[in-house]
Write an enzyme that holds these catalytic residues in place. Structure first.
Site, mmCIF file in Angstrom:
data_model
loop_
_atom_site.group_PDB
_atom_site.id
_atom_site.type_symbol
_atom_site.label_atom_id
_atom_site.label_comp_id
_atom_site.label_asym_id
_atom_site.label_seq_id
_atom_site.Cartn_x
_atom_site.Cartn_y
_atom_site.Cartn_z
ATOM 1 C CE LYS A 22 -1.763 1.702 4.001
ATOM 2 N NZ LYS A 22 -1.439 3.139 4.127
ATOM 3 C CG ASN A 23 2.497 2.725 3.536
ATOM 4 O OD1 ASN A 23 1.316 3.028 3.367
ATOM 5 N ND2 ASN A 23 3.026 2.572 4.742
ATOM 6 C CB CYS A 116 -3.638 10.620 12.079
ATOM 7 S SG CYS A 116 -2.410 9.868 13.100
ATOM 8 N NE ARG A 121 0.978 10.241 10.495
ATOM 9 C CZ ARG A 121 0.626 9.188 9.752
ATOM 10 N NH1 ARG A 121 -0.509 8.579 9.987
ATOM 11 N NH2 ARG A 121 1.407 8.745 8.799
ATOM 12 C CG ASP A 304 3.220 1.499 9.319
ATOM 13 O OD1 ASP A 304 2.901 2.358 10.153
ATOM 14 O OD2 ASP A 304 3.303 1.754 8.096
ATOM 15 N NE ARG A 396 -7.146 4.557 5.638
ATOM 16 C CZ ARG A 396 -6.350 5.431 6.237
ATOM 17 N NH1 ARG A 396 -6.596 5.807 7.469
ATOM 18 N NH2 ARG A 396 -5.326 5.940 5.605
HETATM 19 C C1 UD1 Z 1 4.649 6.912 6.278
HETATM 20 C C2 UD1 Z 1 3.721 5.727 6.143
HETATM 21 C C3 UD1 Z 1 3.211 5.295 7.516
HETATM 22 C C4 UD1 Z 1 4.389 5.031 8.438
HETATM 23 C C5 UD1 Z 1 5.338 6.218 8.474
HETATM 24 C C6 UD1 Z 1 6.611 5.943 9.254
HETATM 25 C C7 UD1 Z 1 2.698 6.009 3.980
HETATM 26 C C8 UD1 Z 1 1.483 6.330 3.188
HETATM 27 N N1 UD1 Z 1 2.594 6.105 5.306
HETATM 28 O O1 UD1 Z 1 3.889 7.980 6.844
HETATM 29 O O2 UD1 Z 1 2.434 4.104 7.338
HETATM 30 O O3 UD1 Z 1 3.911 4.782 9.743
HETATM 31 O O4 UD1 Z 1 5.735 6.578 7.131
HETATM 32 O O5 UD1 Z 1 7.292 4.878 8.716
HETATM 33 O O6 UD1 Z 1 3.721 5.650 3.431
HETATM 34 N N2 UD1 Z 1 7.362 14.577 10.429
HETATM 35 C C9 UD1 Z 1 7.402 15.910 10.748
HETATM 36 N N3 UD1 Z 1 7.124 16.829 9.762
HETATM 37 C C10 UD1 Z 1 6.789 16.465 8.495
HETATM 38 C C11 UD1 Z 1 6.738 15.087 8.175
HETATM 39 C C12 UD1 Z 1 7.032 14.161 9.167
HETATM 40 O O7 UD1 Z 1 7.705 16.282 11.893
HETATM 41 O O8 UD1 Z 1 6.549 17.344 7.662
HETATM 42 C C13 UD1 Z 1 7.662 13.563 11.468
HETATM 43 C C14 UD1 Z 1 6.443 12.733 11.847
HETATM 44 O O9 UD1 Z 1 5.645 13.353 12.829
HETATM 45 C C15 UD1 Z 1 7.102 11.449 12.336
HETATM 46 C C16 UD1 Z 1 8.321 11.325 11.440
HETATM 47 O O10 UD1 Z 1 8.569 12.630 10.916
HETATM 48 O O11 UD1 Z 1 7.527 11.569 13.664
HETATM 49 C C17 UD1 Z 1 8.192 10.345 10.305
HETATM 50 O O12 UD1 Z 1 6.985 10.556 9.618
HETATM 51 P P1 UD1 Z 1 6.855 10.246 8.061
HETATM 52 O O13 UD1 Z 1 7.940 9.312 7.660
HETATM 53 O O14 UD1 Z 1 6.746 11.524 7.320
HETATM 54 O O15 UD1 Z 1 5.472 9.482 7.975
HETATM 55 P P2 UD1 Z 1 4.460 9.473 6.768
HETATM 56 O O16 UD1 Z 1 5.181 9.649 5.481
HETATM 57 O O17 UD1 Z 1 3.305 10.359 7.064
#
Ligand code: UD1
Length: 416
Positions: A22-23, A116, A121, A304, A396
């Protein structure tokens, strides 16, 4: 609303075919927007999230044809770089349209995703990086309004972020000049996106230090066929379930390299694991050993799979800790596992778990995709009957989860 009624399972035995990730597929789908063309994605899991993304692409003007697990995405007619709140709030990964919109249209209006189920997030990394590349961005009415020509820049993420890395790679593909992303995410889903974009004709390299260098190109290929990589989280969920219920399960169509840490942790917990090519066999006879686990960015233990691992540890011999360093408040499953009798004490982002010999079925509630998976696993192990409500969360991220588990000997019924 559907719910699961789960009866106790003695052991899981047989074969299960793991679907596409999915991701990985969600950013591939938005990457198709970058260049007008016809893109064929094979091995796409049929999930609420992939269907939501198809809906979003159609709103943007794409034509999406679904034939079994193949999505054919024609983006020639895309003309509306807009992602509404209604869709983005149901699936945060909709935010992956931001980079492609800027790349193709030099403008975007994308809803902010909001929080979320388990906490805030943020998307500040995405915004800061696009601004550094020259985008003019305003936040108003809950939307990001972005416009402008993009130029290559050095981007340094404070934390490794999967979503921000993917979005900025997609934004940089046709930007003027060279973009270098330092502290880029190392997850296989990002390497799969890079591979797809390379097949599209992009100039992207992963350096030895992990940074990603993108040299903007003017022209891209308008025909690509790509096989989505296996879902390491679905695979890990089936492995952990087998370790909890006991049995002998062979997972097919997996990439064992993406699961090294999960495999090692399961061996520590007492599982016997054999790997060959794209197959993993897991056998578990005894009650699991307690094994401490801390989530980390790839190749560390995935956040995850944290909830599923915690379910396993609730019935392990002895006590241990489960720590989440990625999402420090991702623990909504604890209260539900406690309803099954689990002994867990949460101290900030560290859960202290005392293993019990059995869990007792109860009515519980899904709170997010992976938390729901942990409840399904715990429900199969529990005596009596477990009812899980709000299972739309699980739909999902898992294709036919109950059918796949039932083929292995589980007794899970979906009722409306
Ligand atoms: C993706 C995955 C999710 C997984 C996560 C971590 C998808 C669709 N989702 O989510 O299933 O749990 O990676 O492996 O691929 N952060 C910030 N600012 C930002 C972006 C991120 O502070 O602008 C922080 C987040 O709060 C978190 C960390 O960075 O602590 C990692 O998050 P991120 O890797 O961005 O997660 P997602 O891409 O949303």
């Amino acid at each position: 609303m559907d719910k699961f009624i789960i009866k106790s399972t003695n052991s899981l035995n047989g074969q299960v075919i793991i679907g596409g990730a999915k991701n990985a597929v969600l950013p591939l789908m938005t990457a198709c927007i970058i260049n007008p063309g016809i893109y064929k994605l094979n091995n796409v899991p049929i999930l609420r999230d992939t269907l939501t993304m198809a809906k979003l692409l159609k709103m943007v003007g794409a034509d999406v044809k679904i034939n079994k697990n193949t999505f054919t995405i024609n983006t020639e007619g895309c003309n509306s770089p807009y992602a509404p709140y209604d869709l983005v709030k149901t699936m945060r990964a909709s935010f992956y349209v931001l980079g492609p919109f800027m790349s193709r249209f030099k403008k975007a209006q994308v809803s902010l995703p909001g929080g979320c189920a388990w906490g805030p997030r943020p998307v500040d990394f995405h915004i800061k990086a696009l601004k550094k590349m020259g985008a003019k961005i305003e936040l108003s009415g809950g939307y990001i309004n972005s416009e402008g020509e993009l130029y290559g820049a050095d981007i340094v993420f404070d934390k490794s972020s999967v979503g921000a890395t993917g979005n900025i790679i997609m934004a940089a593909v046709k930007a003027k000049g060279i973009t270098k992303i330092l502290n880029a995410a190392m997850e296989p889903e990002i390497d799969s996106l890079i591979e797809f974009l390379q097949m599209m004709g992009s100039d992207i390299k992963r350096e030895n230090d992990g940074s990603v260098v993108i040299t903007g190109v003017k022209k891209l290929n308008n025909r690509v066929t790509y096989d989505v990589i296996p879902d390491r989280i679905e695979a890990g969920t089936f492995m952990i379930a087998t370790a909890m219920c006991g049995g002998d399960v062979t997972l097919k169509k997996v990439n064992p390299n993406h699961l090294s840490i999960v495999t090692n942790k399961l061996i520590e917990a007492g599982a016997d694991i054999n790997i060959s090519n794209d197959i993993i066999n897991i056998k578990m006879i005894n009650r699991p050993n307690s094994v401490d686990m801390t989530t980390a960015i790839y190749p560390g233990f995935p956040t995850d799979l944290q909830a599923q691992w915690m379910a396993l540890m609730t019935v392990a011999r002895g006590s241990c800790t489960v720590t989440d360093t990625i999402y420090t408040d991702r623990f909504t499953h604890i209260a539900e596992l406690e309803r099954l009798g689990a002994k867990i004490h949460l101290d900030n982002n560290v859960a202290h778990i005392s293993g019990l010999k059995k869990l007792i079925g109860a009515e519980v509630m899904s709170t997010d995709i992976r938390a729901s998976a942990s409840l399904v696993i715990a429900g199969m192990f529990s005596t009596n009957e477990t009812q899980i409500s709000r299972i739309y969360h699980i739909d999902r991220g898992y294709e036919n989860i109950e059918k796949k588990f039932n083929k292995l000997g589980a007794q899970i019924k979906r009722v409306s």
